[in-house]
Scaffold this motif. Structure first.
Motif, short mmCIF file in Angstrom:
data_model
loop_
_atom_site.label_atom_id
_atom_site.label_comp_id
_atom_site.label_asym_id
_atom_site.label_seq_id
_atom_site.Cartn_x
_atom_site.Cartn_y
_atom_site.Cartn_z
N ASN A 79 1.17 4.19 -2.91
CA ASN A 79 0.99 5.61 -2.60
C ASN A 79 2.18 6.43 -3.06
N GLN A 120 5.23 7.88 8.12
CA GLN A 120 4.22 6.86 7.89
C GLN A 120 4.34 5.73 8.90
N SER A 154 8.76 -0.52 1.02
CA SER A 154 8.27 0.74 0.49
C SER A 154 9.40 1.59 -0.07
N ASP A 159 -3.64 15.13 -1.20
CA ASP A 159 -3.53 13.86 -0.49
C ASP A 159 -4.77 13.00 -0.71
N VAL A 193 2.05 6.78 -6.90
CA VAL A 193 1.06 7.76 -7.32
C VAL A 193 1.57 9.17 -7.04
N ARG A 194 2.22 9.33 -5.91
CA ARG A 194 2.79 10.63 -5.55
C ARG A 194 3.80 11.09 -6.59
N ALA A 223 -4.60 5.56 -5.30
CA ALA A 223 -3.86 4.42 -4.76
C ALA A 223 -4.80 3.30 -4.32
N GLU A 224 -5.91 3.67 -3.70
CA GLU A 224 -6.88 2.67 -3.23
C GLU A 224 -7.42 1.84 -4.37
N ARG A 230 -4.55 11.51 -4.19
CA ARG A 230 -3.55 10.44 -4.18
C ARG A 230 -4.09 9.18 -3.52
N GLU A 231 -4.73 9.33 -2.38
CA GLU A 231 -5.26 8.19 -1.65
C GLU A 231 -6.34 7.46 -2.44
N GLU A 238 0.82 -1.22 0.00
CA GLU A 238 0.00 0.00 0.00
C GLU A 238 0.85 1.27 0.00
N MET A 239 1.87 1.30 0.84
CA MET A 239 2.68 2.50 0.92
C MET A 239 3.49 2.71 -0.36
#
Length: 205
Positions: free
Chosen positions: A21, A197, A157, A43, A24-25, A50-51, A46-47, A17-18
């Motif tokens: 993220n 994080q 990550s 944010d 995507v960032r 990513a989801e 982005r979230e 997940e990280m």
């Protein structure tokens, strides 16, 4: 919350997940450099992206475009330029494909990450000279054979982020030491974000 953007076809639960993220960032920053990356609204974008990537992986630029365009158009006021939508789709897809291609990140042990310094957490071995470049490096006699196997223990990550920032040839020729990686501006910005994080302690199956 934004409405789901059912983006893809193939579910790939092994993506971290990280790491997604972070990918995507990177894509948002490259395509829309005027974005304030720390802004709350950015944010949320982005979230949301990513989801949906974690839920189902896009297979093509067309799929990304079909499911992203309306979301991006809703946020032109925060620096999302419609003229760069196509470039964003390309960069995002490339970032996701890079994450799925990683082949040298087997989790070996728990400890402190040598990049973001978080932990203890599952670590992976990052080849400072990526394995895919070894044949070329040996042919060009840029490194001794024993040098090709050196690496550092970093979290998954950070590992994914490194590979998303630079291709393997660039990593091999310009960022083949931990010191060089830590001097990279993109890596420094990522570490600043990553250090805030939550630590992931569960190993990936």
């Amino acid at each position: 919350r934004f409405a789901p953007i059912h983006m893809g076809v193939t579910t790939m639960p092994e993506l971290d997940e990280m790491a997604v993220n972070a990918a995507v960032r990177v894509a948002l920053h490259r395509a829309f450099p005027c974005l304030e990356c720390e802004a709350l609204e950015v944010d949320l974008i982005r979230e949301a992206i990513a989801e949906e990537i974690l839920e189902s992986i896009p297979k093509s630029k067309v799929e990304v475009e079909q499911r992203m365009e309306y979301l991006l158009m809703e946020h032109e006021d925060v620096g999302v330029d419609q003229a760069e939508f196509g470039f964003f789709y390309e960069v995002l897809l490339a970032q996701v494909e890079d994450l799925m291609r990683e082949d040298d990140d087997e989790e070996l042990e728990d400890g402190l990450c040598n990049m973001c310094e978080r932990g203890p957490m599952p670590l992976t071995f990052h080849h400072l000279i990526p394995k895919s470049t070894h044949a070329d490096m040996k042919k060009r006699r840029l490194f001794e054979v024993e040098e090709l196997t050196r690496g550092v223990m970093i979290c998954r990550s950070c590992h994914s982020a490194v590979h998303s920032f630079h291709d393997n040839k660039t990593l091999a020729t310009m960022y083949n030491t931990l010191e060089a990686l830590l001097e990279c501006e993109k890596v420094q910005k990522y570490i600043k974000w990553a250090s805030k994080q939550k630590v992931r302690t569960k190993r990936r199956l």
